[in-house]
Structures are given as structure tokens and as C-alpha cells.
Scaffold this motif. Structure first.
Motif, PDB file in Angstrom:
ATOM      1  N   ASN A 242       0.810  -1.228   0.000  1.00  0.00           N
ATOM      2  CA  ASN A 242       0.000   0.000   0.000  1.00  0.00           C
ATOM      3  C   ASN A 242       0.838   1.270   0.000  1.00  0.00           C
ATOM      4  N   LEU A 243       2.020   1.193  -0.567  1.00  0.00           N
ATOM      5  CA  LEU A 243       2.929   2.322  -0.662  1.00  0.00           C
ATOM      6  C   LEU A 243       2.245   3.621  -1.072  1.00  0.00           C
ATOM      7  N   GLU A 244       1.391   3.504  -2.099  1.00  0.00           N
ATOM      8  CA  GLU A 244       0.832   4.728  -2.687  1.00  0.00           C
ATOM      9  C   GLU A 244      -0.318   5.317  -1.909  1.00  0.00           C
TER      10      GLU A 244
ATOM     11  N   ALA B 140      11.690   6.721   6.050  1.00  0.00           N
ATOM     12  CA  ALA B 140      12.392   5.471   5.744  1.00  0.00           C
ATOM     13  C   ALA B 140      11.499   4.561   4.905  1.00  0.00           C
ATOM     14  N   GLY B 141      10.194   4.694   5.119  1.00  0.00           N
ATOM     15  CA  GLY B 141       9.248   3.807   4.437  1.00  0.00           C
ATOM     16  C   GLY B 141       8.791   4.344   3.097  1.00  0.00           C
ATOM     17  N   PRO B 142       7.544   4.835   3.024  1.00  0.00           N
ATOM     18  CA  PRO B 142       6.987   5.217   1.722  1.00  0.00           C
ATOM     19  C   PRO B 142       7.759   6.323   0.987  1.00  0.00           C
ATOM     20  N   ASP B 143       8.273   7.322   1.712  1.00  0.00           N
ATOM     21  CA  ASP B 143       9.035   8.382   1.030  1.00  0.00           C
ATOM     22  C   ASP B 143      10.286   7.785   0.378  1.00  0.00           C
ATOM     23  N   GLY B 144      11.038   7.056   1.188  1.00  0.00           N
ATOM     24  CA  GLY B 144      12.295   6.497   0.703  1.00  0.00           C
ATOM     25  C   GLY B 144      12.082   5.468  -0.390  1.00  0.00           C
TER      26      GLY B 144
ATOM     27  N   ILE C 148       7.307  -2.167   4.181  1.00  0.00           N
ATOM     28  CA  ILE C 148       8.050  -1.488   3.113  1.00  0.00           C
ATOM     29  C   ILE C 148       9.536  -1.461   3.493  1.00  0.00           C
ATOM     30  N   ILE C 149       9.793  -1.149   4.752  1.00  0.00           N
ATOM     31  CA  ILE C 149      11.186  -1.062   5.218  1.00  0.00           C
ATOM     32  C   ILE C 149      11.835  -2.451   5.230  1.00  0.00           C
ATOM     33  N   GLN C 150      11.105  -3.436   5.749  1.00  0.00           N
ATOM     34  CA  GLN C 150      11.662  -4.796   5.784  1.00  0.00           C
ATOM     35  C   GLN C 150      11.922  -5.314   4.370  1.00  0.00           C
ATOM     36  N   SER C 151      10.973  -5.079   3.471  1.00  0.00           N
ATOM     37  CA  SER C 151      11.146  -5.539   2.090  1.00  0.00           C
ATOM     38  C   SER C 151      12.369  -4.889   1.464  1.00  0.00           C
ATOM     39  N   ALA C 152      12.575  -3.618   1.765  1.00  0.00           N
ATOM     40  CA  ALA C 152      13.736  -2.924   1.206  1.00  0.00           C
ATOM     41  C   ALA C 152      15.016  -3.551   1.727  1.00  0.00           C
TER      42      ALA C 152
END
Lengths: 415, 536, 418
Positions: free
Chosen positions: C14-16, C43-47, C85-89
Motif C-alpha cells: 500500500n505504498l501509494e 524510511a518507508g513510503p518516502d524512501g 516497506i522497510i523490511q522488504s527494502a
């Protein structure tokens, strides 16, 4: 799990409605998909700030009589608003939110841009004025924290100067925030507040303020004190030699977070169950009655209640949703009051009334919702998810939340 | 206006602050001409700031217009060197879908090769591997050296270099009249669009590089340059959907180019002839949105379910040559008019047609003509001299754990180190979506002709991200107010305009998260802060 | 595809849907105590928008500071899976291969089985200052950190010796995913669970094969191994369900990982866990609420307890089950602590570079616990237990253990016979 009432949405309307019901001895659960719009709070509650023509309202109770019949207040009836307003105010006070203001006389709050806006109730540590033209003080200091960009101090000062006051701005460099300022992205109200929460840091701020405010009659600062501890503002004020008040900042709103915590705390103390991070996903409806609510966390364990209250907010809270072809209510797919053509939802001038702002679920005079034109007998709606009001134009958002919450609690209790 | 400018007698005045105008100013200045550029608003407010940002390989024109195709690929290769910090080199695909004629592919590749454009037929499976977002039903794919280019950075780099070479630049100065005596243009009368003050500037040669508005400048000179205003609408998606440019391998049509640029993806364009009177206020219609979405989803199906941040439209400054209502069969060819030989009006040159890709070549051609008229014998060096910021490669090693550093390098190239960064307050992020710091705003104010939020957006991308300015606009307004020493009421009016300008791009795509975002934005600015339309 | 034109917004995690409202940053325990973590939003959606553009924007050092407590996700009004999002990155872009320290912390079962064999030595050794000094410098595990003790007998061994044989006599059965903690560090919890389940008429079996759920593997960078182990766990659970045994656990983090994260973080088919895996407290509460099971408690049982909501319990949204169950014990005086992170976050707090941050995060919780003056802190998470016991004077119990203490087994068996 079984309850007397299940409320969907844990913001201002959901919580206050929940408190009213729980106080009456009902078993109430609130499911909240996330945190609420209280986090954007101005520190004030608006009943009705502007009339349909955009003029400032002096006495909201009087002006409510002039509203269109589709407005939620009109469904309650102007004559009943005062009683409900009093009840809401009582709940706020009992929760630990000390407010000032009167239902028959708007006062003015000062926005982060230094603009005066009419409002009904304001947290008592906020700076307010009886009129927009003159302030109770003539010599004012507005102090900001060095590096805090979410409080444009010059805007605030200039706004205050328009009343003829002599306003000076000060930038306080607080040693305790030295490390915090190293964060380019998180020098934000809530994080600052977490640091400025000890006796020593509050003393530091007070010392800084005291050393630069000898000529001033009053000191104003951004509302960044007291995220977790509502006593901290009082502690700071006791240390500052001059009268001191706060002014709202850009979100997140520290007092808003506090409101959320205090209201939730009072709800839980009254016996309510608050489930954060649990999203209502759907419902079983039989014979125009909701018989069960499904949620994301409690899979295979439906929430069963006599009455359900939809307090999910508007678009920004996902209480309403839209896509390329329609506006809809996502949990029950209730009937909504909204234009069917996408081009009708908006006006190309952002400063004109945006039609989408007044969209919401359709309700009867009791705030019972409807689906496929049938009234759902035990599903009520409160707050911003209701259609028929534009809080930007009329400054009535928090008022609608509180008043309809009280009205629906009453409707349910009188059933 | 600076009194010195009024006193000076320039070799050349260039009208227009788009890529062509600033490119011409840079070229003229580099050849030692005393140069003045005048722009009625801000840089990049015309077609330069309203296109795909595509670094064309020329493949798109290979079949229909070999000359343009060749120009494109040559300029493409030049820009990769001289403007490397404005360019992303990721290549592009021309895909054939089941409903397209695969036979076109052979003709396409042949034409590309003939124009000097590398064009490799690749297996559809390979295409999917290279670009996972591509329509998986494709039956053919050709890889070409497309890329993307940031026209805002490109323009400002030219401005910077023109100034380094001594050029004077006036933004917000609109030409109201040409000074003509005895069949010769002697200069321009100017109105300062901020103050209303009138002034004059004089030069040997005046170059009309005003894009679509060039037709109106020509009219002032009493000559006719028939322009063909073709409106093109585009949509910006919330994140980078594709990492290679995706085109349709067929005769150019609506919405058949999908370009990844920085952190977003752009689909475009439509093409419709519009009356010249309307070009100052382009709005994207629901019909255009529908076409862009439907066609875009053919290139990359994910677009159907991806958030759209905004819609915008530009006007192609094509020189009319026939009555094709779509405007597509017209060559994007460069037109450089010597009005002395053409119309008997000395001291006046029009440079038009062309496209963003060939801005440098257009500048070279125009400057050659100016030099010839002034008897200056100096060769053009813009094809080999890097723009400021593009001097070395790699530009700088990426740094971990320094916020916004990589974004800053992306925007400024080697000039990243010039961005103010003296303490933690300078390093604080104003716009988190696009990683814009306080220091970058200060740098823009000091060096890049910035005094309003919209100008700042064009230089730094502030407010161009997901939230379109939801929190950063007020922060930026605060910093601008302080840095530019503006009055609060002026700053508030600027903010009010900025938010309405953001809305102009949002409302045509006002549904889903974008509508939710708009509501949150209104609640913050109008509700919480009490912002209203102060400038009216 | 055109029929789906902009009807749904789909983006990974759900990034967007992020509206950039910044509510998440209020609830991030890390951003509040250190300026070097950019906060969940950034760190999450912005990054992520930048990382999609170019891996150069992956800031490993900053993202490593994320606790994965998921309080940002719980707070998000739009349902953005910020922590994921952070973990996936980290899974996708991490360049540094994990070292000895990561290996030690991640391989809870391997290291655990070795340690159990030599528990007295291991406990003695990990408590010894020269050994701690080595851990501190060579392995970079903070020397101030008390290592969890290893039991001398694994739960599995005890179970096989003392419990396995009797389980078939129960008509209804469950499988118990005990997790590494109950197996190696605290077998008593497993024993308590068997006691309670048996009392209410359920036999407890173990899975054919149980592997560490993968939480420490993922956070320490062993992704492939986590996937392998996850597949084994899911296969075992499918077999268990086939034989009519739903699966229960006593660990919130194992549950969250297997039930809610296997699919999108590790791309493991985990439908079996989504449908059949539950925390034991939830399983029992539902039986009691539906009237299928009755509980009887010792009349003289008296305790003052407070409940600490583990971050992953908050994310699961199941706090209500554990607290309701504990509140059923008549002699219990119950205090609900504010829901906040204790700072340990699995293996996070063990790392030398995180120790200070970890303890700072926990500080308000520790204070609240000391002020509560209770007999026990109740919590559903093993690492919260370590952290609280190390940082306060409190003794921490799993709700199942307090249930086992308070339960009148004879009476309960009797009640449930009818």
C-alpha cells in the motif's frame, strides 16, 4: 464477541459516542483502523464558524436555525443542540480536556498562519481572543523553538500585529534539543514533545522565556508540550513568569494526540473496549439489520451487537472512498449523497466550495443509515462520514462530530 | 529593472526563457556576445516545462521524418555528455501488441538504423525481464537508446552558464513592443510583470525564441510566423512504474509514450489543435484523461491501478505547414527565420519549431545566424562543453546516511556541493517527498531567480511529490519569507496561489487517494491554518 | 484491463496510499529517541519512491535502525504497511552479508540446541565478564545485555519423555508450535500450555517438523534460510490440519510472522496459517466465550498483575483475548499498561550499536512497571520478557503460565466432562 454497541472509528465522534454509551452502562467496543484526524487538531472545537454566505457567526446557536435542512444539525433541531453541546462539553472535561468557550458566543483562535478563526470551545492553554479585531494583550512575544519549521513564527506574529498589538518574535535555542536538530526529517512536534517532557527541560524553556520576556504582557509558543503528560503544559506555565499560551502547529498536533489518549483512556475507564489497528471489513445484514461485523484482526470471530455506529470519517480517513467512477462507503456499501459524475465532485478553484467535501452517507432524522434505499434500523452514522455539511466553508466539523455523537448515543439509549 | 541593463547596448536580446531561449543565450554568451535574455514570467513556463521529459532517441520519428530522427539521436548523444546530471540513461522499448502490425517492426528498425539510431530487436520474454511492467501480451520489442531528461534542471544549468559567461537575465519582464526604426528592430520595450514598471533594452539583433508565443512576438514586429498550437496532455503517476521508456511500435498516436523520470512516471500525450488565445490557460479535460489512461494501460497494465498525482498540458510550438488537425504529420523540424531576407526587417531572427531534444542545436543555428550578422567568427562549443553540474563523471560517490545528499546530486550534479549546508538547520528537510532541504532553498534564492513557491518548485521539485505540498508548502513559505525578506502578506498570497496551482493539476484526476489527499490538504491549509485566496 | 481502470489502487504494501500525514512518526519509538533514524514515513513510503528509482538511495545504516515493531502500521489511517516497506527494502537491497553476530542471533534453534546441551556452561559462560567482553567486541553483542538463559532440558525432550504418550487419550487435539523460546529458554511455558490444554480436554501434539519461524533470520539478513524454514513449517501445519489439529502458539512474533507476513515478505503460501494458526490465549478465550469450555480457578489465588502489550500483539490486534482471559481469574487484580514498545524488538536490542536506543525506548515502560508495584508483569512475547526482566525488578509471565498457576485442574477437568 458480543456487545451492546460496536462503534467503527476511534476518532472524536466514535470516542465521545462510545463514552456516552459506556457511561450509561452499555458494553461498547470501538474498532479503529488507525489513528484519527484528532492528530490534525487545531486545539479547538468548532460548532459553526461561518454562515452560508461565509460571514463570521457570532452566536452559533442562533445561526444553526438558518442552516439547510440537509445539515446534520437541522436533523437534530436547533432547539436540541444546546443540551447536546453541554453533554459533549461535559465529556471533554471529564476526560481531562479542560476547555473554554460558550455555545452561544464564538471566540477566536489564532491559526499557525496567524489568522483569526471563530470557534466554540478551545483547550484552556491555547491563546484565544473574544474578538478578531483586538487582543486582550498589547505587548506580545511569540517564541519558537530553533529549527522547528512547522510553526511559521513570522506569520503568527504578523497576524497578531493586525490587531494593533506590539509583537516580537524570539527563537529559543534549547540545549536539550541539540541532538534532535540533527534529524533533518524528524524535527517535528511530537518528537520535540517527547524530549521536552522532563522537569529539567521544562525549566530550561521557562528560563529562556523568562530571560527574554521582561517587557511582554504575554508569551505565546507553539503547542508542542505535553504529548504524553497533560500536566506538562501546566508545569511550564507555572515556571514562566508571564502569562503563557500556546498556538496550534502544523500536524501532527501534540494536543490532538493528547486528546486522543485522554478520550480513549476515559472510554476504557468507563468500561469500553478499544481495538486499535483493527479494520472493519464487512458486515452481515439481514432484514435491514446488521447482525455481525467482520474485522481484519478478529477473523472468524465476528463482532455482534444490538447497535452499530459508523464513525469512520470522510475521504481522508477512508470512511468514504472514491474511484474513477463513484463515491462509496467501503464497509457496508451504504447509500451516499454524492454526485454521480466525477466532474461534479470538484470545483477547479480550490478556494470555492468543493462539492465532495459535503458528501457522505445518507441518514434519516435519527441518523440511521440506509442501503439500497432501505433504512438499516441498527446502524447509525456520526461525524464526518455524514453528508450535508462542508466543514471548510462553515467551520462545523468537530461540532458535527460531537453533537451527532451525543444525539446518536441518546437515540440508542432511548430505543 | 537594473539601470545598467537599460543603459547597455547589447549585441543580442533573446526573448523567451524556455530551453531554446536560455540555450541561445548561453551559446551567444559563450561566443563573446553581450547578451540579454528576457522572459515574461519564469523559466520553463511554456512547453519546456510541460512535456514528457523524454530523452528521445529519435526512433519515434525514424519512419516518418528521418531528418528529425537524425537530429534527435545526435543531440541525444551530446546531451548525455554535456548535461549528464539532467539525464537518465535507461534505454527504451518499442513494443508491438497483438493488435499492432508486426510487419511495422522491420520497417521501424530499418529506418532507425538508416538514421543512425541503435535498434535491437529483442525477444518479448527478454523485454519482460528487462522491464517487468511492460504489457505481457506483447509480441515484439525493439530496444533503442531512449532516456529521460529533466527540462527544469537543463534550463537552469543553461541559465547558470549563460550568466557565468556574462549574460544578463531578466525574468518577469514581458516584451510589450519591439522598437523598430527604419526597417530595423532596435530592441524591445519591457514591462516588469511584478511591478508594472516599463523600460527598454536595445541590441543589434533581437532573437524571438518565445515558443508558441513567438507568433505573437512576430506579430508585434509586423511579420507573420504561422504557428500551430497543438495541445498535449499528460498524467503523472505516483511512483516509478517502469524503469525503461515504453513506446508503441506503430505510427505515432495518442498516449503511446511512458517515461520514467526521477521518482515518477509520465504518460502522454494527447494532441489537439487549440486556438492561440487559449494557450495561456491549458486545462486537462476528462476526455483526455480517459484516453491517456486507456492507452497508457496498454503499455503497462499497472497504470490502471496506480495512483495519479496530477495532470498537465503543454502546447507544442509547431510551425504550421498544412491543415492536419492532429498535428502529428508535421515535422518537428527546426525553423530559423532571418526576417531581414524573408520580410525585409533587419535585426530580427525567429528560432522556432524543433523540440526539447534539439534545443541545443536550435540555439546553435540561431547563434550562428546572429554571429554571421554581427560578423563574429567564433565556433559553437556547446556540443562539447559540459553544462555547470555536468563537468565530471561519475559526478560524486553516493553517500550513505547523509539525508537528501543523493537527491541533491541528482538535481545539481557537481554543483551539489554549492548547496548551502553549513549547519543542521540548513540540512533540515522542508519537502520530505522530494528531499528538499532549507539549504537548497537558500541556494535557489541566491542563484536561481527564485522568489515564489512556484519558481522554487521548478528549481527544486518542492511540492512535486506524492502530497503535492501538503505540509512542505507552508514550511517552504516560511523559509522563503525569511530568505527573500518578503512581507508576510506577500508570502501568504504566494502560498495561496501555489496551493491553487497544485490543485489545478490534481482536480482532473481527483479520485481515490488523490481526492483523499486533497481533502487532507484543504483541512490543513484552509481549515487548520485559515488560508484563503488572499491574492484576489 | 480497461474494465479495472482506476477502480482499485494497488501498490506493494500500500505504498501509494500514504497521504504523508505524518501520524506514524508520532508512534515510532526509534525516531523519538535518536535523530539518526529518519522515521517511518521517510524510511518507508518516502524512501521507497527513491529506492525504486535507484538502489543507491537504500540507506542500510538508517533502515537497520527500524525495530520492525509495526506501531507505525497500527497507527496509519490508510493501511500503509510501513514497516513491511522497510523490511522488504532490507531484504531486497541489503549489500552487507551478515556476520558472526548476526549468525549467532539469527539461528536461535541451531545455537539454541548447542547451548541447551551445555546449558550450565553456556549460561555460566554468557554471564561471565570475559565472555561478555568477547561478545561485545568481536561479535558486537552489547556486554550490558543479559543473555537469556538456556534450559538444561529442551521442551521437546521433556514433552517426548513426559507428555507425548498421554496426548492420544484426548478426543480433541491441537498442535503446538512452541517456537525457539519455549523450546530452549523456557520449557516451563510449554509445560504450562500442555497442562492448561489437557485440563480443558485438548491433547497437545507437536508438529512433524518445526523450524524457527524466521523472525530473527529475516531481521539479521538470512532470507533464503527463512524461506526454506517457512516452507517446512507450512507443510507441517498443512499436515496437522489434515489430521484435524489446528495449531496454537505462545509467541506473538512467531504468529505474526507465519500468519501475516510469510506471504508478502517471503512469498510463502501461508493460507494454512491464516486459517488455522492462533495464539493459545485466543484459542482458549473463544472456547470459553462460546461456552464449549469452562474454567475453574483456585479460590485462594491472589495476584496483582499488569499487562504489557507487545508490539506484535498490537499489530495482530489480539490483545483483547489475552487480557480478557487473564481478567477471568477471580483473584487477579489487573492493570493495563500503556501500549508502548519495550525496546528489545527480538534481536535488535542485543546489538551493541542499538543498546542505548533500545533502553531509551523502554524507559517509560520500565518506569510505569516499577510504579505499578505488581507481583507479575504479564505479556505474550518472550523477548519483551527478557527486556523487562533485565531492566526492571519485575518477574514476567506469559498469560498461559498465569492461567496454569491459577487453574484448578481437577475442577476444570470435572467441569468440562459434562
Amino acid at each position: 464477541m458480543k456487545f451492546d454497541s460496536v462503534i467503527i472509528g476511534g476518532g472524536l465522534s466514535g470516542l465521545t459516542c462510545g463514552i456516552a454509551l459506556a457511561k450509561a452502562g452499555k458494553k461498547v467496543a470501538i474498532v479503529a483502523a488507525g489513528q484519527s484526524t484528532l492528530h490534525f487538531s487545531s486545539g479547538s472545537f468548532d460548532l459553526l464558524g461561518y454562515d452560508a454566505a461565509g460571514n463570521v457567526v457570532d452566536n452559533p446557536l442562533e445561526a444553526i436555525g438558518q442552516l439547510e435542512t440537509s445539515h446534520p444539525y437541522s436533523k437534530i433541531g436547533a432547539e436540541n443542540i444546546e443540551q447536546l453541546a453541554t453533554e459533549a462539553e461535559t465529556i471533554l472535561n471529564e476526560s481531562g480536556l479542560k476547555v473554554k468557550g460558550h455555545v452561544r458566543k464564538n471566540h477566536f483562535r489564532i491559526t499557525p498562519m496567524g489568522i483569526m478563526k471563530p470557534t466554540w470551545l478551545t483547550l484552556d492553554d491555547y491563546f484565544t481572543s473574544e474578538t478578531a479585531q483586538a487582543l486582550p494583550y498589547k505587548k506580545i512575544i511569540v517564541a519558537n523553538i530553533a529549527g522547528f519549521m512547522d510553526f511559521p513564527v513570522e506569520f503568527v506574529a504578523e497576524g497578531l500585529r493586525k490587531t494593533g498589538a506590539e509583537v516580537e518574535t524570539k527563537i529559543l535555542s534549547i540545549p536539550a534539543l541539540k541532538e534532535r536538530r540533527l534529524s533533518p526529517s524528524e524535527m517535528r512536534s511530537a518528537n520535540i514533545s517527547k524530549i521536552l517532557s522532563t522537569e529539567e527541560t521544562l525549566q530550561e524553556i521557562a528560563d529562556k522565556i523568562n530571560s527574554c520576556s521582561s517587557d511582554a504582557e504575554v508569551v505565546l509558543m507553539p503547542a508542542i508540550i505535553g504529548l504524553n503528560n497533560s500536566q506538562n503544559v501546566a508545569i511550564l506555565r507555572s515556571k514562566v513568569q508571564k502569562p503563557m499560551y500556546v498556538i496550534a502547529t502544523l500536524p501532527p498536533s501534540v494536543p490532538g494526540v493528547r486528546m486522543q489518549k485522554l478520550l480513549r483512556g476515559y472510554f476504557e475507564k468507563s468500561g469500553g473496549l478499544f481495538m486499535l489497528g483493527n479494520k472493519a471489513t464487512g458486515a452481515v445484514i439481514e432484514n435491514n439489520k446488521v447482525v455481525a461485523l467482520t474485522t481484519s484482526a478478529l477473523t472468524d470471530d465476528n463482532l455482534i451487537a444490538d447497535n452499530y455506529i459508523l464513525a469512520t470519517g470522510s475521504f481522508q480517513s477512508e470512511g468514504l472512498k472514491s474511484n474513477y467512477v463513484k463515491v462509496y462507503e467501503p464497509i457496508f456499501d451504504l447509500d451516499v449523497d454524492a454526485d454521480s459524475q466525477r466532474t461534479e465532485w470538484i470545483d477547479e478553484n480550490v478556494y470555492k466550495a468543493q462539492p465532495y467535501m459535503a458528501y457522505g452517507v445518507r441518514t434519516d432524522s435519527q441518523f440511521k443509515t440506509q442501503k439500497e434505499e432501505n433504512t438499516i434500523d441498527n446502524l447509525y452514522a456520526v461525524g464526518s462520514v455524514l453528508s450535508g455539511h462542508n466543514s471548510i466553508r462553515q467551520a462545523d466539523g468537530t461540532g458535527v462530530s460531537l453533537i451527532t455523537a451525543m444525539a446518536v448515543a441518546k437515540n440508542i439509549l432511548n430505543k | 529593472m537594473n539601470a545598467n541593463i537599460a543603459k547597455k547596448h547589447y549585441d543580442v536580446i533573446i526573448i523567451g526563457g524556455g530551453a531554446t531561449g536560455v540555450g541561445t543565450a548561453r551559446d551567444c554568451a559563450m561566443r563573446g556576445l553581450s547578451t540579454l535574455l528576457v522572459e515574461r514570467y519564469d523559466f520553463t513556463t511554456g512547453a519546456t516545462g510541460r512535456n514528457h521529459g523524454l530523452l528521445h532517441s529519435g526512433a519515434r520519428y525514424a519512419v516518418t521524418d528521418k531528418e528529425s530522427a537524425t537530429e534527435c539521436i545526435e543531440e541525444n548523444m551530446i546531451l548525455r555528455k554535456v548535461a549528464r546530471h539532467c539525464v537518465e540513461e535507461h534505454d527504451g522499448l518499442f513494443i508491438t501488441l497483438p493488435e499492432d502490425d508486426l510487419a511495422y517492426q522491420a520497417k521501424f528498425v530499418e529506418s532507425c538504423l538508416a538514421a543512425g539510431i541503435r535498434a535491437d530487436i529483442i525477444d518479448p520474454e527478454e523485454a519482460k525481464r528487462l522491464e517487468p511492467s511492460v504489457n505481457p501480451t506483447l509480441i515484439g520489442a525493439v530496444r533503442v537508446p531512449d532516456g529521460s531528461i529533466d527540462p527544469f534542471r537543463l534550463t537552469i544549468a543553461n541559465v547558470t552558464d549563460a550568466k557565468l559567461h556574462g549574460a544578463d537575465i531578466l525574468t518577469y519582464h514581458e516584451v510589450t513592443e519591439l522598437i523598430i526604426e527604419n526597417g530595423r528592430v532596435l530592441g524591445v520595450k519591457l514591462r516588469d510583470n511584478k511591478t508594472g514598471e516599463m523600460s527598454e533594452a536595445r541590441a543589434e539583433i533581437t532573437v524571438n525564441a518565445a515558443g508558441i508565443w513567438g507568433t505573437l512576438i512576430a506579430k508585434m514586429a509586423g511579420v507573420t510566423v504561422n504557428m500551430f498550437p497543438a495541445k498535449g496532455s499528460l498524467l503523472v503517476f505516483g511512483h516509478r512504474v517502469n524503469n525503461m521508456v515504453i513506446n508503441r511500435c506503430r505510427k505515432p498516436a495518442n498516449a503511446d509514450i511512458l517515461v520514467p523520470g526521477d521518482v515518477i512516471t509520465v504518460i502522454g500525450t494527447t494532441s489537439d489543435r487549440v486556438p492561440i488565445e487559449t494557450v495561456d490557460d491549458m486545462r486537462v479535460t476528462p476526455e483526455e484523461v480517459e484516453v491517456l489512461l486507456t492507452e497508457g494501460a496498454q503499455l503497462a497494465p499497472a497504470l490502471a491501478t496506480t495512483r495519479i498525482l496530477r495532470a498537465y498540458a503543454g502546447v507544442r510550438p509547431l510551425v504550421a505547414s498544412d491543415n492536419d488537425p492532429s498535428g502529428r504529420s508535421i515535422s518537428r523540424g527546426i525553423v530559423c527565420l532571418d526576417h531581414e531576407t524573408r520580410d525585409g526587417l533587419a535585426g530580427f531572427v525567429t528560432i522556432t519549431g524543433g523540440k526539447l531534444m534539439t534545443y541545443r542545436l536550435m540555439a546553435e543555428i540561431a547563434t550562428d545566424m546572429v554571429c554571421k550578422k554581427l560578423n563574429v567568427d567564433k565556433k559553437c562549443e556547446t556540443a562539447t562543453t559540459p553544462l555547470p553540474g555536468a563537468e565530471t563523471s561519475p559526478i560524486e560517490e553516493p553517500k550513505s546516511h547523509v539525508y537528501a545528499f543523493n537527491a541533491r546530486v541528482g538535481r545539481h550534479g557537481t554543483y551539489a556541493s554549492k548547496v548551502v549546508s553549513k549547519d543542521e538547520i540548513d540540512n533540515a528537510l522542508v519537502c520530505q517527498c522530494e528531499e528538499v532541504t532549507v539549504g537548497e532553498i537558500k541556494y535557489a534564492v541566491e542563484n536561481q531567480h527564485v522568489s515564489t513557491l512556484t519558481q522554487l518548485r521548478r528549481r527544486t521539485r518542492v511540492g512535486m511529490g506524492t502530497c503535492q505540498g501538503e505540509l512542505c508548502a507552508l514550511r517552504a513559505a516560511g523559509v522563503l519569507c525569511e530568505t527573500c525578506k518578503k512581507s508576510v502578506s506577500e508570502s501568504a498570497a504566494d502560498l495561496a496561489d501555489f496551493m491553487n496551482e497544485r490543485w489545478k493539476g490534481m482536480y482532473p484526476v481527483g479520485w481515490g487517494s488523490t481526492l483523499s489527499e486533497a481533502q487532507l490538504m484543504s483541512n490543513i491549509y484552509q481549515g487548520l491554518c485559515g488560508l484563503d485566496n488572499f491574492s484576489k | 484491463m480497461a474494465e479495472n481502470l482506476q477502480l482499485l489502487s494497488i501498490s506493494e504494501n500500500n505504498l501509494e496510499k500514504c497521504l504523508k500525514c505524518s501520524i506514524c512518526t508520532v508512534y515510532c519509538p526509534v525516531a523519538g529517541v535518536t535523530p539518526f533514524y529518519p522515521g517511518p514515513k521517510h524510511a518507508g513510503p518516502d524512501g521507497e519512491r527513491y529506492r525504486i528509482k535507484d538502489a543507491v538511495f537504500f540507506d542500510e545504516k538508517a533502515l537497520k535502525m527500524c525495530l520492525n515493531c509495526k506501531r507505525c502500521e497500527v497507527a496509519c489511517p490508510e493501511g500503509v504497511q510501513i514497516a513491511d516497506i522497510i523490511q522488504s527494502a532490507r531484504i531486497k537491497y541489503a549489500k552487507h552479508s551478515p556476520g558472526l553476530r548476526e549468525f549467532t542471533l539469527a539461528n536461535t534453534d541451531l545455537v539454541g540446541s548447542m547451548a541447551t546441551l551445555m546449558a550450565p556452561v553456556a549460561n555460566f559462560a554468557t554471564g561471565l565478564s570475559p565472555v561478555k567482553a568477547v561478545l561485545n567486541t568481536a561479535v558486537k553483542i552489547d556486554k550490558r545485555r543479559k543473555f537469556p538463559a538456556y534450559a538444561s532440558q529442551k521442551f521437546e525432550t521433556w514433552y517426548k519423555k513426559h507428555a507425548a504418550a498421554e496426548q492420544d487419550k484426548y478426543a480433541k487435539q491441537v498442535s503446538y508450535f512452541h517456537g525457539c523460546y519455549a523450546n530452549y529458554n523456557y520449557p516451563q511455558l510449554g509445560k504450562d500450555l500442555v497442562k492448561v490444554m489437557n485440563a480443558i480436554g485438548y491433547g497437545v501434539k507437536l508438529l512433524d517438523k518445526e523450524k524457527c519461524c524466521g523472525v530473527p533470520l529475516v531481521s539479521n539478513g538470512f532470507i533464503e534460510q527463512a524461506k526454506k524454514q517457512g516452507e517446512i513449517n507450512m507443510a507441517s501445519m498443512r499436515e496437522s490440519v489434515k489430521q484435524g489439529r489446528p495449531i496454537i502458539t505462545t509467541s506473538t512474533s512467531c504468529t505474526l510472522m507465519m500468519r501475516n507476513e510469510y506471504d508478502h515478505l517471503l512469498h510463502i503460501d501461508n493460507k494454512v496459517a491464516q486459517d488455522n494458526l492462533s495464539l493459545a490465549t485466543r484459542f482458549i478465550y473463544k472456547l470459553v466465550e462460546s461456552g464449549e469450555v469452562k474454567l475453574a480457578f483456585h479460590d485462594d489465588y491472589k495476584k496483582r498483575v499488569c499487562y504489557h502489550t507487545p508490539c506484535h500483539m498490537e499489530r495482530l490486534g489480539w490483545t483483547v483475548y489475552s487480557t480478557s482471559l487473564v481478567k477471568m481469574i477471580p483473584g487477579v487484580q489487573f492493570i493495563m499498561l500503556d501500549s508502548q514498545c519495550c525496546g528489545i524488538a527480538g534481536t535488535y536490542g542485543f546489538k551493541k550499536e542499538n543498546y542505548e536506543v533500545s533502553q531509551k525506548i523502554g524507559e517509560p515502560l520500565f518506569r510505569q512497571i516499577e510504579e505499578a508495584n505488581v507481583d507479575n508483569v504479564i505479556t505474550d512475547c518472550e523477548t519483551c520478557k527478557w527486556q523487562i526482566e533485565m531492566s526492571t525488578s519485575a518477574k514476567v509471565l506469559n498469560p498461559i503460565s498465569i492461567l496454569a498457576e491459577a487453574l484448578d485442574v481437577e475442577k476444570t477437568i470435572e467441569l468440562n466432562k459434562k
